[in-house]
Design a protein around this motif. Structure first.
Motif, PDB file in Angstrom:
ATOM      1  N   LEU A   7     -16.012  -3.746 -16.583  1.00  0.00           N
ATOM      2  CA  LEU A   7     -16.833  -3.853 -15.384  1.00  0.00           C
ATOM      3  C   LEU A   7     -16.038  -4.427 -14.224  1.00  0.00           C
ATOM      4  CD1 LEU A   7     -20.241  -5.084 -16.849  1.00  0.00           C
ATOM      5  CD2 LEU A   7     -19.713  -2.853 -15.888  1.00  0.00           C
ATOM      6  N   ASP A   8     -15.158  -5.352 -14.495  1.00  0.00           N
ATOM      7  CA  ASP A   8     -14.284  -5.953 -13.479  1.00  0.00           C
ATOM      8  C   ASP A   8     -15.079  -6.387 -12.245  1.00  0.00           C
ATOM      9  OD1 ASP A   8     -11.844  -6.879 -12.679  1.00  0.00           O
ATOM     10  OD2 ASP A   8     -11.136  -4.948 -11.902  1.00  0.00           O
ATOM     11  N   LEU A   9     -16.117  -7.193 -12.459  1.00  0.00           N
ATOM     12  CA  LEU A   9     -17.024  -7.599 -11.386  1.00  0.00           C
ATOM     13  C   LEU A   9     -16.367  -8.445 -10.314  1.00  0.00           C
ATOM     14  CD1 LEU A   9     -20.212  -8.452 -13.482  1.00  0.00           C
ATOM     15  CD2 LEU A   9     -19.681  -6.343 -12.257  1.00  0.00           C
ATOM     16  N   GLY A  14     -18.531  -9.136  -3.261  1.00  0.00           N
ATOM     17  CA  GLY A  14     -19.656  -9.960  -3.672  1.00  0.00           C
ATOM     18  C   GLY A  14     -19.596 -10.412  -5.111  1.00  0.00           C
ATOM     19  N   GLY A  15     -18.728  -9.823  -5.913  1.00  0.00           N
ATOM     20  CA  GLY A  15     -18.521 -10.226  -7.292  1.00  0.00           C
ATOM     21  C   GLY A  15     -19.761 -10.142  -8.164  1.00  0.00           C
ATOM     22  N   ALA A  16     -19.836 -11.061  -9.129  1.00  0.00           N
ATOM     23  CA  ALA A  16     -20.927 -11.072 -10.102  1.00  0.00           C
ATOM     24  C   ALA A  16     -22.270 -11.304  -9.417  1.00  0.00           C
ATOM     25  CB  ALA A  16     -20.668 -12.135 -11.165  1.00  0.00           C
ATOM     26  N   ARG A  17     -22.273 -12.113  -8.368  1.00  0.00           N
ATOM     27  CA  ARG A  17     -23.527 -12.388  -7.636  1.00  0.00           C
ATOM     28  C   ARG A  17     -24.121 -11.083  -7.092  1.00  0.00           C
ATOM     29  NH1 ARG A  17     -25.153 -13.573  -2.265  1.00  0.00           N
ATOM     30  NH2 ARG A  17     -26.756 -15.185  -2.183  1.00  0.00           N
ATOM     31  N   ALA A  18     -23.291 -10.284  -6.473  1.00  0.00           N
ATOM     32  CA  ALA A  18     -23.752  -9.015  -5.911  1.00  0.00           C
ATOM     33  C   ALA A  18     -24.157  -8.039  -7.018  1.00  0.00           C
ATOM     34  CB  ALA A  18     -22.677  -8.398  -5.028  1.00  0.00           C
ATOM     35  N   ALA A  19     -23.487  -8.088  -8.156  1.00  0.00           N
ATOM     36  CA  ALA A  19     -23.837  -7.208  -9.274  1.00  0.00           C
ATOM     37  C   ALA A  19     -25.227  -7.549  -9.804  1.00  0.00           C
ATOM     38  CB  ALA A  19     -22.793  -7.327 -10.383  1.00  0.00           C
ATOM     39  N   VAL A  20     -25.506  -8.851  -9.957  1.00  0.00           N
ATOM     40  CA  VAL A  20     -26.836  -9.273 -10.398  1.00  0.00           C
ATOM     41  C   VAL A  20     -27.875  -8.814  -9.380  1.00  0.00           C
ATOM     42  CG1 VAL A  20     -28.321 -11.287 -10.784  1.00  0.00           C
ATOM     43  CG2 VAL A  20     -26.035 -11.218 -11.794  1.00  0.00           C
ATOM     44  N   VAL A  24     -31.117  -6.226 -10.029  1.00  0.00           N
ATOM     45  CA  VAL A  24     -32.486  -6.711  -9.821  1.00  0.00           C
ATOM     46  C   VAL A  24     -33.186  -5.892  -8.737  1.00  0.00           C
ATOM     47  CG1 VAL A  24     -33.863  -8.697  -9.091  1.00  0.00           C
ATOM     48  CG2 VAL A  24     -31.994  -9.022 -10.676  1.00  0.00           C
ATOM     49  N   MET A  25     -32.451  -5.453  -7.732  1.00  0.00           N
ATOM     50  CA  MET A  25     -33.047  -4.672  -6.641  1.00  0.00           C
ATOM     51  C   MET A  25     -33.561  -3.317  -7.100  1.00  0.00           C
ATOM     52  SD  MET A  25     -33.245  -6.158  -3.802  1.00  0.00           S
ATOM     53  CE  MET A  25     -32.576  -6.429  -2.212  1.00  0.00           C
ATOM     54  N   ALA A  37     -27.642 -10.521 -18.471  1.00  0.00           N
ATOM     55  CA  ALA A  37     -26.395 -11.067 -19.012  1.00  0.00           C
ATOM     56  C   ALA A  37     -25.719 -10.048 -19.923  1.00  0.00           C
ATOM     57  CB  ALA A  37     -26.674 -12.368 -19.755  1.00  0.00           C
ATOM     58  N   ALA A  38     -26.493  -9.405 -20.773  1.00  0.00           N
ATOM     59  CA  ALA A  38     -25.922  -8.406 -21.681  1.00  0.00           C
ATOM     60  C   ALA A  38     -25.409  -7.195 -20.907  1.00  0.00           C
ATOM     61  CB  ALA A  38     -26.968  -7.985 -22.710  1.00  0.00           C
ATOM     62  N   ALA A  39     -26.185  -6.716 -19.944  1.00  0.00           N
ATOM     63  CA  ALA A  39     -25.786  -5.526 -19.178  1.00  0.00           C
ATOM     64  C   ALA A  39     -24.528  -5.766 -18.358  1.00  0.00           C
ATOM     65  CB  ALA A  39     -26.926  -5.092 -18.264  1.00  0.00           C
ATOM     66  N   LEU A  40     -24.369  -6.976 -17.851  1.00  0.00           N
ATOM     67  CA  LEU A  40     -23.223  -7.292 -16.992  1.00  0.00           C
ATOM     68  C   LEU A  40     -22.098  -7.997 -17.744  1.00  0.00           C
ATOM     69  CD1 LEU A  40     -25.219  -8.458 -13.853  1.00  0.00           C
ATOM     70  CD2 LEU A  40     -24.182  -6.219 -14.285  1.00  0.00           C
ATOM     71  N   ALA A  41     -22.298  -8.220 -19.045  1.00  0.00           N
ATOM     72  CA  ALA A  41     -21.299  -8.899 -19.877  1.00  0.00           C
ATOM     73  C   ALA A  41     -20.930 -10.254 -19.285  1.00  0.00           C
ATOM     74  CB  ALA A  41     -20.070  -8.012 -20.079  1.00  0.00           C
ATOM     75  N   LEU A  42     -21.954 -11.028 -18.920  1.00  0.00           N
ATOM     76  CA  LEU A  42     -21.759 -12.360 -18.364  1.00  0.00           C
ATOM     77  C   LEU A  42     -22.488 -13.366 -19.240  1.00  0.00           C
ATOM     78  CD1 LEU A  42     -22.440 -11.604 -14.593  1.00  0.00           C
ATOM     79  CD2 LEU A  42     -20.213 -12.100 -15.632  1.00  0.00           C
TER      80      LEU A  42
END
Length: 194
Positions: A7-9, A14-20, A24-25, A37-42
């Motif tokens: 994923l290389d977020l 915006g990094g992981a914050r923007a990915a979350v 959600v949007m 967490a599972a979907a983003l591997a965080l």
């Protein structure tokens, strides 16, 4: 290579914050932090921290939407202070978007359901194919799970249709009989068209 590396977020804007935020949007129902967490591997703790940060940031910025946690997860909602504005937009926009042909077709399906496309076309006197496709796309009608004995697809109204009209079921539709002409007038009309 792990899922997180794939994923290389952190290299994205915006990094992981923007990915979350992006996930959600687009969610049409609340998303549990664990699923995010599972979907983003965080790690779960990091996702929860990011979600709270987003919610606090939206509040601080005075946005027209908010990120809320419910028992079933996190979701973006319009702010309660703008309920009247959103309601007006949805109500006025919904009626303005349906053409007269769509409204006629929708009425036929609502009162005759389940009904075949050919029957709708026959009643309207013109092909209803394009109009039914539009109503299907808007979620106001659906194909019935009970098919016709002759194999024709039957159409019914949906819960979205009832919701937009403020009904709990189509049984609450007003009766048509008081608005129809008397039988002798119908006979005169039928005779004149022959």
């Amino acid at each position: 290579m792990s899922l997180q590396e794939g994923l290389d977020l952190d290299t994205r804007p915006g990094g992981a914050r923007a990915a979350v935020e992006a996930v959600v949007m687009v969610a049409d129902e609340p998303v549990p932090a664990l699923v995010l967490a599972a979907a983003l591997a965080l790690p779960l703790e990091r996702v929860e921290q990011l979600l709270r940060g987003l919610a606090d940031g939206y509040d601080a910025d005075g946005r027209g939407f908010e990120l809320r946690e419910s028992a079933s997860g996190w979701r973006v909602y319009s702010r309660a202070e703008f309920a009247d504005v959103v309601e007006r937009f949805v109500r006025d926009g919904a009626t303005a978007r349906l053409s007269r042909a769509a409204l006629e077709t929708l009425a036929i399906i609502a009162y005759r359901q389940p009904v075949a496309r050919a029957t709708v076309s026959s009643i309207r006197g013109v092909s209803a194919d394009a109009t039914i496709r539009t109503l299907l796309q808007r979620g106001l009608v659906a194909e019935s799970e009970d098919g016709s004995p002759n194999g024709a697809i039957l159409y019914v109204t949906t819960g979205e249709f009832c919701e937009r009209l403020g009904l709990t079921s189509v049984d609450q539709l007003p009766p048509l009989a008081p608005y129809l002409p008397e039988a002798d007038v119908l006979d005169d009309i039928a005779g004149a068209s022959r």
